[in-house]
Motif scaffolding. Structure first.
Motif, PDB file in Angstrom:
ATOM      1  N   TYR A   1      -1.699   8.756  -4.530  1.00 47.16           N
ATOM      2  CA  TYR A   1      -1.213   8.318  -3.219  1.00 47.16           C
ATOM      3  C   TYR A   1      -1.400   6.821  -2.998  1.00 47.16           C
ATOM      4  CZ  TYR A   1      -6.160   9.676  -2.686  1.00 47.16           C
ATOM      5  OH  TYR A   1      -7.503   9.858  -2.874  1.00 47.16           O
ATOM      6  N   GLY A   2      -0.800   6.337  -1.925  1.00 50.71           N
ATOM      7  CA  GLY A   2      -0.966   4.946  -1.497  1.00 50.71           C
ATOM      8  C   GLY A   2      -0.665   3.984  -2.639  1.00 50.71           C
ATOM      9  N   PRO A   3      -1.548   2.998  -2.834  1.00 48.30           N
ATOM     10  CA  PRO A   3      -1.273   1.970  -3.848  1.00 48.30           C
ATOM     11  C   PRO A   3      -1.345   2.504  -5.274  1.00 48.30           C
ATOM     12  CG  PRO A   3      -3.480   1.707  -2.935  1.00 48.30           C
ATOM     13  CD  PRO A   3      -2.798   2.773  -2.109  1.00 48.30           C
ATOM     14  N   TRP A   4      -1.821   3.748  -5.428  1.00 47.07           N
ATOM     15  CA  TRP A   4      -1.923   4.347  -6.764  1.00 47.07           C
ATOM     16  C   TRP A   4      -0.698   5.170  -7.153  1.00 47.07           C
ATOM     17  CZ3 TRP A   4      -6.427   5.108  -3.463  1.00 47.07           C
ATOM     18  CH2 TRP A   4      -7.526   4.308  -3.804  1.00 47.07           C
TER      19      TRP A   4
ATOM     20  N   PHE B   1      -9.387  18.184  -0.195  1.00 44.40           N
ATOM     21  CA  PHE B   1      -8.422  17.414   0.587  1.00 44.40           C
ATOM     22  C   PHE B   1      -9.142  16.358   1.413  1.00 44.40           C
ATOM     23  CE2 PHE B   1      -6.289  16.564   4.608  1.00 44.40           C
ATOM     24  CZ  PHE B   1      -5.021  16.214   4.199  1.00 44.40           C
TER      25      PHE B   1
ATOM     26  N   ASP C   1       3.231   9.919   2.777  1.00 44.42           N
ATOM     27  CA  ASP C   1       2.326   9.761   1.629  1.00 44.42           C
ATOM     28  C   ASP C   1       1.301  10.900   1.598  1.00 44.42           C
ATOM     29  OD1 ASP C   1       1.395   8.209  -0.635  1.00 44.42           O
ATOM     30  OD2 ASP C   1      -0.270   7.508   0.604  1.00 44.42           O
ATOM     31  N   ILE C   2       0.738  11.214   2.754  1.00 47.56           N
ATOM     32  CA  ILE C   2      -0.326  12.226   2.826  1.00 47.56           C
ATOM     33  C   ILE C   2       0.239  13.624   2.604  1.00 47.56           C
ATOM     34  CG2 ILE C   2      -2.019  13.281   4.382  1.00 47.56           C
ATOM     35  CD1 ILE C   2      -2.300  10.362   5.625  1.00 47.56           C
ATOM     36  N   PHE C   3       1.361  13.943   3.241  1.00 51.53           N
ATOM     37  CA  PHE C   3       1.969  15.279   3.049  1.00 51.53           C
ATOM     38  C   PHE C   3       2.423  15.463   1.589  1.00 51.53           C
ATOM     39  CE2 PHE C   3       3.506  16.462   7.639  1.00 51.53           C
ATOM     40  CZ  PHE C   3       2.223  16.256   8.111  1.00 51.53           C
TER      41      PHE C   3
ATOM     42  N   PHE D   1      -7.162   2.173   2.703  1.00 48.79           N
ATOM     43  CA  PHE D   1      -6.249   1.477   3.628  1.00 48.79           C
ATOM     44  C   PHE D   1      -7.025   0.526   4.545  1.00 48.79           C
ATOM     45  CE2 PHE D   1      -1.768   2.812   3.318  1.00 48.79           C
ATOM     46  CZ  PHE D   1      -1.874   3.649   2.228  1.00 48.79           C
TER      47      PHE D   1
ATOM     48  N   GLY E   1      -2.266  16.902  -4.303  1.00 45.21           N
ATOM     49  CA  GLY E   1      -3.073  16.430  -5.430  1.00 45.21           C
ATOM     50  C   GLY E   1      -2.348  15.424  -6.315  1.00 45.21           C
TER      51      GLY E   1
ATOM     52  N   HIS F   1     -10.294  13.373  -0.426  1.00 43.30           N
ATOM     53  CA  HIS F   1      -9.192  12.448  -0.729  1.00 43.30           C
ATOM     54  C   HIS F   1      -8.716  11.732   0.534  1.00 43.30           C
ATOM     55  CE1 HIS F   1      -8.579  12.854  -5.024  1.00 43.30           C
ATOM     56  NE2 HIS F   1      -8.892  14.140  -4.895  1.00 43.30           N
TER      57      HIS F   1
ATOM     58  N   PHE G   1      -2.808  24.751   1.040  1.00 41.84           N
ATOM     59  CA  PHE G   1      -2.301  23.862  -0.011  1.00 41.84           C
ATOM     60  C   PHE G   1      -3.362  23.606  -1.088  1.00 41.84           C
ATOM     61  CE2 PHE G   1       0.377  23.073   3.654  1.00 41.84           C
ATOM     62  CZ  PHE G   1       1.642  23.075   3.103  1.00 41.84           C
ATOM     63  N   ARG G   2      -4.558  23.195  -0.664  1.00 45.10           N
ATOM     64  CA  ARG G   2      -5.640  22.955  -1.625  1.00 45.10           C
ATOM     65  C   ARG G   2      -6.957  23.121  -0.874  1.00 45.10           C
ATOM     66  NH1 ARG G   2      -5.543  16.491  -3.091  1.00 45.10           N
ATOM     67  NH2 ARG G   2      -7.001  17.209  -4.670  1.00 45.10           N
TER      68      ARG G   2
ATOM     69  N   SER H   1       2.811   6.594   6.115  1.00 45.96           N
ATOM     70  CA  SER H   1       1.508   7.170   5.762  1.00 45.96           C
ATOM     71  C   SER H   1       1.571   8.697   5.800  1.00 45.96           C
ATOM     72  CB  SER H   1       0.436   6.687   6.742  1.00 45.96           C
ATOM     73  OG  SER H   1       0.324   5.280   6.694  1.00 45.96           O
TER      74      SER H   1
ATOM     75  N   VAL I   1      -1.478  13.724  -0.835  1.00 43.78           N
ATOM     76  CA  VAL I   1      -2.864  14.163  -0.600  1.00 43.78           C
ATOM     77  C   VAL I   1      -2.911  15.687  -0.464  1.00 43.78           C
ATOM     78  CG1 VAL I   1      -4.988  13.809   0.715  1.00 43.78           C
ATOM     79  CG2 VAL I   1      -3.350  11.940   0.504  1.00 43.78           C
ATOM     80  N   LEU I   2      -1.904  16.282   0.166  1.00 45.50           N
ATOM     81  CA  LEU I   2      -1.865  17.752   0.279  1.00 45.50           C
ATOM     82  C   LEU I   2      -1.701  18.420  -1.084  1.00 45.50           C
ATOM     83  CD1 LEU I   2       0.309  19.003   3.304  1.00 45.50           C
ATOM     84  CD2 LEU I   2      -2.129  19.370   2.924  1.00 45.50           C
TER      85      LEU I   2
ATOM     86  N   TRP J   1      -8.394   7.862   0.993  1.00 43.01           N
ATOM     87  CA  TRP J   1      -7.154   7.260   1.508  1.00 43.01           C
ATOM     88  C   TRP J   1      -7.497   6.292   2.642  1.00 43.01           C
ATOM     89  CZ3 TRP J   1      -4.117   6.221   5.618  1.00 43.01           C
ATOM     90  CH2 TRP J   1      -2.746   6.038   5.423  1.00 43.01           C
TER      91      TRP J   1
ATOM     92  N   MET K   1       0.808  -1.220   0.000  1.00 42.16           N
ATOM     93  CA  MET K   1       0.000   0.000   0.000  1.00 42.16           C
ATOM     94  C   MET K   1       0.843   1.272   0.000  1.00 42.16           C
ATOM     95  SD  MET K   1      -3.175  -1.032   0.074  1.00 42.16           S
ATOM     96  CE  MET K   1      -4.168   0.289   0.783  1.00 42.16           C
ATOM     97  N   LEU K   2       2.083   1.182   0.452  1.00 40.84           N
ATOM     98  CA  LEU K   2       2.926   2.377   0.599  1.00 40.84           C
ATOM     99  C   LEU K   2       4.284   2.139  -0.052  1.00 40.84           C
ATOM    100  CD1 LEU K   2       2.263   3.130   4.380  1.00 40.84           C
ATOM    101  CD2 LEU K   2       1.614   4.641   2.485  1.00 40.84           C
TER     102      LEU K   2
ATOM    103  N   PRO L   1      -6.045   8.561  -8.304  1.00 42.07           N
ATOM    104  CA  PRO L   1      -6.823   9.662  -7.730  1.00 42.07           C
ATOM    105  C   PRO L   1      -6.127  11.023  -7.816  1.00 42.07           C
ATOM    106  CG  PRO L   1      -5.743   8.433  -6.000  1.00 42.07           C
ATOM    107  CD  PRO L   1      -5.400   7.729  -7.290  1.00 42.07           C
TER     108      PRO L   1
END
Lengths: 360, 360
Positions: A255-258, B295, A244-246, B306, A252, B298, B289-290, A241, A249-250, B302, A155-156, A273
């Motif tokens: 993230y994760g498995p994508w 956010f 990954d998020i910073f 998980f 755009g 998403h 950030f967005r 995680s 996800v922050l 996420w 996942m990561l 995503p």
């Protein structure tokens, strides 16, 4: 069987390859400096050994060598950068420079990046802050190879974190580490030696402990720092995680498995995503907290005290984060960089695509 | 043998004790809320079980219950706070609020604190950011119990890191962990049970692997996350060091082996290089950030992805950081908080000093 190259040899070759891929002069220079920082600091898995991988991503049209890198949102201390599918080796230094520029005015600067690619070693980018008397931070998400605690699904990524902290007369504190028990590059070294891993680095496809350095090729996964729940793997999973998020996800990014894969032969994930790979950079001006000279005197004291911590039997001394890489850099700048035969061969093959010759 | 108390019971008692120690109403309220957040979230080692420890620090004149908490330096996104030897449980929420206020204007806020004391659980402070649609961070240094990789000397505290990240319909992501393989509270639980630790949590005074839950009492040390070099303890050591430097060297607090001890009977270190204990807080406005809604959508994705990660055999599901504590909070708010007999006894004894009765 190794061949020894000097910094300039690897630099000239790599620069020529990036130029041949269509990079502008300045971008080729930036990318080459960032990439070879890995070789010179002894992180062989992330340097020229990956050059052909970047070339294959470019051939697969997953890397844009003439990106329009843009700030898409900002506040006094933050920004989001769209890397336009550029080389992470080019996008990352620009984003880190933006974090530094923001810190000059606002005290700190924080930049999240989307639509980028792999950026080499995190430590190189974090260290850009040092000459400005700033603390530097860099992190990135990456292709999913790591299973969360209690899971068998990858996942990561190995999602590294780097933090560089200036000192005075002492060398800077530079931590740069994957949020897994072992970085993937260490598995690659064992694979070449046909050796087993220690218990706690990987699990097999069914989630059982494994010592197979090839476990990832048969559906296994790297383990988060801590290895198992009893030894704190939920902490390594949380750290990976957060990266990954910073990073994604922050900003755009995906993230994760994508997260987009580094090997160009691996298909892009379905239903991504976000856009590309993500990074996160930070710069904190020391004198936004206390006078830089005062801070650096205390960092010298911190470093000297930790170096003098009583060593355990069988060990010479306690290391400060960044010591091994800095010592390696001194040796390799003087005596050259050993490159294993298979990587030399790979570089020669890569050079042939572009009519670039690897010289010593 | 446990006694079950409701939140209000522990709150009223603790509030009365802090008041009797001389705290102003608002400070006693702040401190009580922060302290009992640990009990309610299931981190029993950091809640009312520590109340008598705070009292003893106050009796030893190491805690000032009427502090003049001051900002001693600031920029648009940073500040250094002098806690004036106040309860960390009071100083920390004020400093975190300052980080949040800075983030409102500058996008992010970063506050390093000196001259403070132990602040309870890091997660409580980080979570203050959530209601403002901000990412929150909190860390602190602490009494030295941890040996760096290759050392037998205790140089770092368990130096926790907390990161709270808001989501939309899903509960927030809340990571809160010591940068050691196991928190000291887990050793205390094993001590009471006269049970051994797993290998990898502690070493003895000579640096050998140990399973003795009392190893710290005979000169041993807690191990950094990763346990040993082969399993990445240099990463845990680096993380604990970063917490120490951000919390104490940036602010002017006392760092490394000079961090002030929590037990009041332990003499203060000689030649302390700074003032008191240090903390570090961060707040990042999501919409720096967005857009926050985007956010949070998403983050929901996420978290849901998980949670659905394929579990390993023998496990039900993958957890998101913060799940166990949130589930515990729901149970304990409804059914009460079990407190072990020795802690109940300790609370009663503490209450008697002030004429405060622990009621159920």
């Amino acid at each position: 069987m190794e061949h020894v190259f000097f910094y300039g040899d690897l630099f000239n070759f790599t620069y020529a390859v990036f130029k041949a891929m269509g990079c502008a002069d300045a971008d080729a220079h930036t990318a080459t400096t960032a990439l070879i920082a890995a070789d010179i600091r002894g992180i062989d898995s992330h340097g020229v050994a990956r050059l052909s991988g970047y070339v294959r991503l470019w051939e697969a049209k997953r890397i844009n060598t003439t990106p329009q890198i843009k700030v898409v949102h900002e506040t006094p201390s933050t920004a989001v950068v769209d890397g336009d599918r550029g080389l992470g080796l080019v996008v990352a230094p620009k984003a880190m420079q933006l974090a530094i520029d923001k810190a000059k005015n606002a005290g700190t600067g924080w930049v999240s990046v989307k639509n980028s690619n792999h950026f080499g070693i995190a430590g190189y980018h974090a260290m850009m802050a040092l000459q400005h008397d700033m603390v530097g931070m860099a992190m990135t998400n990456a292709s999913a190879l790591v299973a969360p605690t209690f899971s068998i699904e990858r996942m990561l990524g190995t999602n590294p974190i780097a933090v560089a902290i200036p000192a005075g007369t002492q060398p800077a504190f530079v931590a740069d580490f994957a949020t897994t028990t072992a970085a993937n590059g260490k598995l690659e070294i064992l694979q070449r030696k046909h050796a087993d891993t220690p218990v706690g680095w990987v699990q097999d496809k069914d989630g059982h402990a494994s010592v197979d350095a090839n476990a990832l090729k048969t559906g296994g996964a790297l383990l988060p720092l801590g290895s198992d729940r009893e030894h704190g793997s939920h902490k390594g999973y949380a750290l990976g995680s957060i990266v990954d998020i910073f990073s994604a996800v922050l900003s755009g990014a995906s993230y994760g498995p994508w997260a987009p894969p580094f090997p160009a032969y691996v298909p892009m994930p379905q239903n991504m995503p976000g856009e590309g790979l993500g990074h996160f950079f930070g710069a904190m001006r020391i004198d936004a907290f206390r006078p830089a000279d005062e801070f650096k005197q205390h960092m010298d004291n911190w470093i000297q005290r930790f170096r003098k911590a009583k060593p355990a039997p069988g060990y010479d001394k306690v290391l400060i984060p960044g010591d091994p890489e800095r010592e390696m850099e001194a040796v390799r700048m003087k005596h050259g960089i050993p490159v294993i035969a298979s990587v030399v061969e790979d570089l020669r093959t890569t050079g042939e695509k572009f009519g670039v010759v690897l010289q010593r």
